[in-house]
Design an enzyme around this catalytic site. Structure first.
Site, mmCIF file in Angstrom:
data_model
loop_
_atom_site.group_PDB
_atom_site.id
_atom_site.type_symbol
_atom_site.label_atom_id
_atom_site.label_comp_id
_atom_site.label_asym_id
_atom_site.label_seq_id
_atom_site.Cartn_x
_atom_site.Cartn_y
_atom_site.Cartn_z
ATOM 1 N N THR A 1 20.547 -28.333 13.997
ATOM 2 C CA THR A 1 21.892 -28.879 13.857
ATOM 3 C C THR A 1 22.318 -29.367 15.225
ATOM 4 O OG1 THR A 1 22.186 -26.752 12.775
ATOM 5 C CG2 THR A 1 23.957 -28.345 12.516
ATOM 6 N N LYS B 1 24.569 -32.396 17.646
ATOM 7 C CA LYS B 1 25.908 -32.959 17.683
ATOM 8 C C LYS B 1 26.012 -34.151 16.739
ATOM 9 C CE LYS B 1 26.871 -34.156 21.690
ATOM 10 N NZ LYS B 1 27.129 -34.702 22.954
ATOM 11 N N ASP C 1 16.637 -42.049 25.509
ATOM 12 C CA ASP C 1 17.000 -40.627 25.528
ATOM 13 C C ASP C 1 15.726 -39.806 25.651
ATOM 14 O OD1 ASP C 1 18.542 -38.352 25.505
ATOM 15 O OD2 ASP C 1 18.815 -38.300 23.337
HETATM 16 P P1 ADP Z 1 19.287 -35.198 17.606
HETATM 17 O O1 ADP Z 1 19.904 -36.553 17.801
HETATM 18 O O2 ADP Z 1 20.161 -34.249 16.892
HETATM 19 O O3 ADP Z 1 18.700 -34.654 18.881
HETATM 20 P P2 ADP Z 1 16.524 -35.356 16.734
HETATM 21 O O4 ADP Z 1 15.901 -36.531 16.040
HETATM 22 O O5 ADP Z 1 16.126 -35.132 18.142
HETATM 23 O O6 ADP Z 1 18.092 -35.482 16.570
HETATM 24 O O7 ADP Z 1 16.204 -34.070 15.879
HETATM 25 C C1 ADP Z 1 16.662 -32.805 16.234
HETATM 26 C C2 ADP Z 1 15.543 -31.796 16.182
HETATM 27 O O8 ADP Z 1 14.997 -31.731 14.875
HETATM 28 C C3 ADP Z 1 14.386 -32.153 17.076
HETATM 29 O O9 ADP Z 1 14.553 -31.647 18.346
HETATM 30 C C4 ADP Z 1 13.210 -31.518 16.385
HETATM 31 O O10 ADP Z 1 13.107 -30.150 16.742
HETATM 32 C C5 ADP Z 1 13.594 -31.590 14.930
HETATM 33 N N1 ADP Z 1 12.975 -32.763 14.299
HETATM 34 C C6 ADP Z 1 13.502 -33.993 14.166
HETATM 35 N N2 ADP Z 1 12.678 -34.821 13.520
HETATM 36 C C7 ADP Z 1 11.573 -34.097 13.228
HETATM 37 C C8 ADP Z 1 10.335 -34.378 12.555
HETATM 38 N N3 ADP Z 1 10.069 -35.588 12.054
HETATM 39 N N4 ADP Z 1 9.452 -33.382 12.434
HETATM 40 C C9 ADP Z 1 9.709 -32.161 12.931
HETATM 41 N N5 ADP Z 1 10.840 -31.828 13.561
HETATM 42 C C10 ADP Z 1 11.761 -32.773 13.724
HETATM 43 MN MN MN Z 2 17.065 -35.024 19.995
#
Ligand code: ADP
Ligand code: MN
Length: 494
Positions: free
Chosen positions: A240, A242, A383
């Site tokens: 979860t 932001k 990022d």
């Molecule tokens: P945010 O903008 O909230 O940082 P992210 O795309 O970085 O969104 O996703 C948040 C977290 O969810 C990541 O740090 C990762 O741990 C997990 N996550 C996101 N996409 C995947 C994926 N395709 N497979 C596995 N884990 C994922």
């Molecule tokens: Mn992220």
């Protein structure tokens, strides 16, 4: 009994009582209609029509008036309930948001026409899609075209049941109502905009419940993916953040000709608008979205983030950069392949302890991927850090690319420099002797040759370059050749 015998001439008997009751029924009906109609005329003196010139020939007008009447009755009932609940209590509950008639509710749903799920890259000119005029379903003699009015009309009536649960459609099936496509579509459109309006009113309440990761509409959207067979189960929340909530799901079978990965990640872009405000700068100056940005409301901008992530992931996929594979985008919900195994997500680079050998491997790969991203995908991650790199299957995976921009973005080079700083610092601290410093990395990735030997001067040169490019765009309507090989970004088929 002989089957060829003459039929018994049994006269159709009908008792006097039956005839009587039918007549009685007609009479009662007539009476009721007579009693009801004057009221309709009375309503006509309401807000819609003034003066003597009441036109009752328009079905639309009558329908609208009846709807108004219904709405007002509904509100009156609501007020009674409100009163009953509150009584003499000093603290009172307001049902204001549930009212149908709102004082400032001349709200046109024009700007609320649903954002199309654009699956095409924004570079491509919009081609008007032509829907075949002769839609039909079924096979052979059971063929049902959309022109079969009776069947289609009944079907439309039945489909009306699929409108939002709180949208009252009445007992159309019971009275064998046959809705024409036109009327059905108009009603559907209305039901949707009504739903959205009501959602807007209740939004604050929905989002105040912090432990609920997503709002009911998003839950419904996700539920539909399971119900439709694309996903098998949604097992739970991985993260979860932001700006987004990420879920894990087991994939279903083949959907729309696509093989759904056995494990999926569902990224839900938060529809609470606050967090996205400070991201304006990424998208506002991105020329790909330039002409769209000004016309959009914040809700649509959030869908644009999801859309952007989808397009960026697709570009990366096509360049062979390890990243999640896009499965489907629905509104602000992006389904992609899961990086990890058996519900356990791959660790972020910041959380994993690598042997020095693996660390070096990870660095070399990251450098490669950054170059590929820049040169082949024409993108800057914007990022990039150990938080958005996962370690899986012995290699680095890039994720979280909704904010990624093209190098010619007015701040594209600054974003790249920040990425380089993060990456360089991480690997240098991680003990990789070969790791370039941020300035060297910047030049290696971009192919530019900025010679300043300190950060301040370096950044000044970056800004000067960006400004030069902007001016060039202003004056010549195109980018400087140093930014990309042919001026136009590559277009990939999805
Ligand atoms: P945010 O903008 O909230 O940082 P992210 O795309 O970085 O969104 O996703 C948040 C977290 O969810 C990541 O740090 C990762 O741990 C997990 N996550 C996101 N996409 C995947 C994926 N395709 N497979 C596995 N884990 C994922
Ligand atoms: Mn992220």
């Amino acid at each position: 009994q002989c089957p060829w015998g003459a039929p018994n001439t049994t006269s159709i008997s009908c008792s006097l009582a039956d005839v009587m009751s039918e007549q009685l029924a007609k009479e009662l009906q007539l009476e009721e209609e007579n009693a009801a109609f004057p009221e309709v005329v009375a309503v006509a003196e309401g807000p819609f029509i003034t003066g003597e010139n009441v036109d009752t020939s328009s079905d639309l007008m009558l329908a609208q008036m009846l709807q108004m009447e219904f709405d007002r009755e509904y509100d009156a009932q609501l007020r009674r309930e409100e009163k009953k609940i509150n009584g003499d209590s000093k603290v009172s509950i307001s049902f204001e948001n549930y009212r149908k008639v709102h004082p400032y509710d001349s709200d046109s749903s024009e700007d609320e026409v649903d954002w199309q799920d654009t699956r095409h890259d924004p570079y491509r000119a919009d081609k008007p899609t032509t829907t075949p005029r002769r839609g039909f379903i079924g096979k052979g003699k059971d063929i049902t075209t959309k022109h079969d009015e009776v069947v289609c009309g009944r079907k439309n009536t039945a489909r009306m049941e699929n409108f939002a649960p709180e949208f009252q459609v009445g007992d159309g099936i019971g009275m064998d109502l046959k809705l024409s496509n036109q009327v059905f579509n108009a009603l559907k459109q209305h039901a949707y905009s009504e739903e959205r309006r009501s959602a807007r009113l209740h939004e604050k309440k929905e989002h105040s419940t912090a432990e609920k990761a997503v709002d009911p509409k998003t839950r419904l959207l996700m539920y539909k993916m399971v119900n439709g067979g694309m996903l098998e189960t949604i097992t739970g929340c991985i993260s979860t953040g932001k700006e987004s909530v990420v879920f894990h799901a087991y994939g279903g079978s083949v959907t729309e000709g696509k093989v759904v990965p056995s494990e999926c990640a569902i990224k839900v872009f938060k529809t609470t608008l606050n967090e996205f405000k400070n991201r304006d700068k990424y998208i506002k100056d991105d020329y790909r979205f330039k002409d769209r940005f000004s016309k959009l409301n914040p809700r649509k901008i959030i869908r644009m983030w999801a859309e952007k992530e989808m397009h960026n992931l697709t570009r990366m996929q096509n360049a062979g950069i390890p990243c999640p594979q896009v499965v489907i985008l629905k509104k602000h919900v992006l389904v992609m392949s899961f990086i990890g195994q058996d519900r356990v997500p791959a660790p972020k680079l910041k959380d994993v302890t690598l042997s020095s050998e693996d660390m070096k491997k990870a660095y070399c790969q990251t450098l490669d991927m950054m170059q590929q991203l820049y040169k082949e995908c024409n993108l800057v991650h914007a990022d990039l850090s150990e938080y958005n790199m996962l370690w899986h299957d012995g290699k680095v995976w890039f994720i979280d690319v909704s904010q990624s921009v093209e190098p010619t973005h007015p701040h594209g080079l600054q974003f790249l420099f920040r990425d380089c700083k993060n990456v360089s610092q991480f690997f240098q601290k991680g003990g990789v002797a070969e790791a370039l410093n941020e300035r060297e990395l910047f030049n290696a990735v971009s192919g530019l040759n900025i010679t300043a030997d300190n950060e301040v001067d370096f950044q000044a040169e970056i800004e000067a370059l960006e400004k030069m490019n902007e001016d060039h765009v202003q004056n010549h309507g195109k980018k400087l050749p140093m930014f990309s090989s042919d001026g136009d970004p590559p277009i990939y088929d999805e």
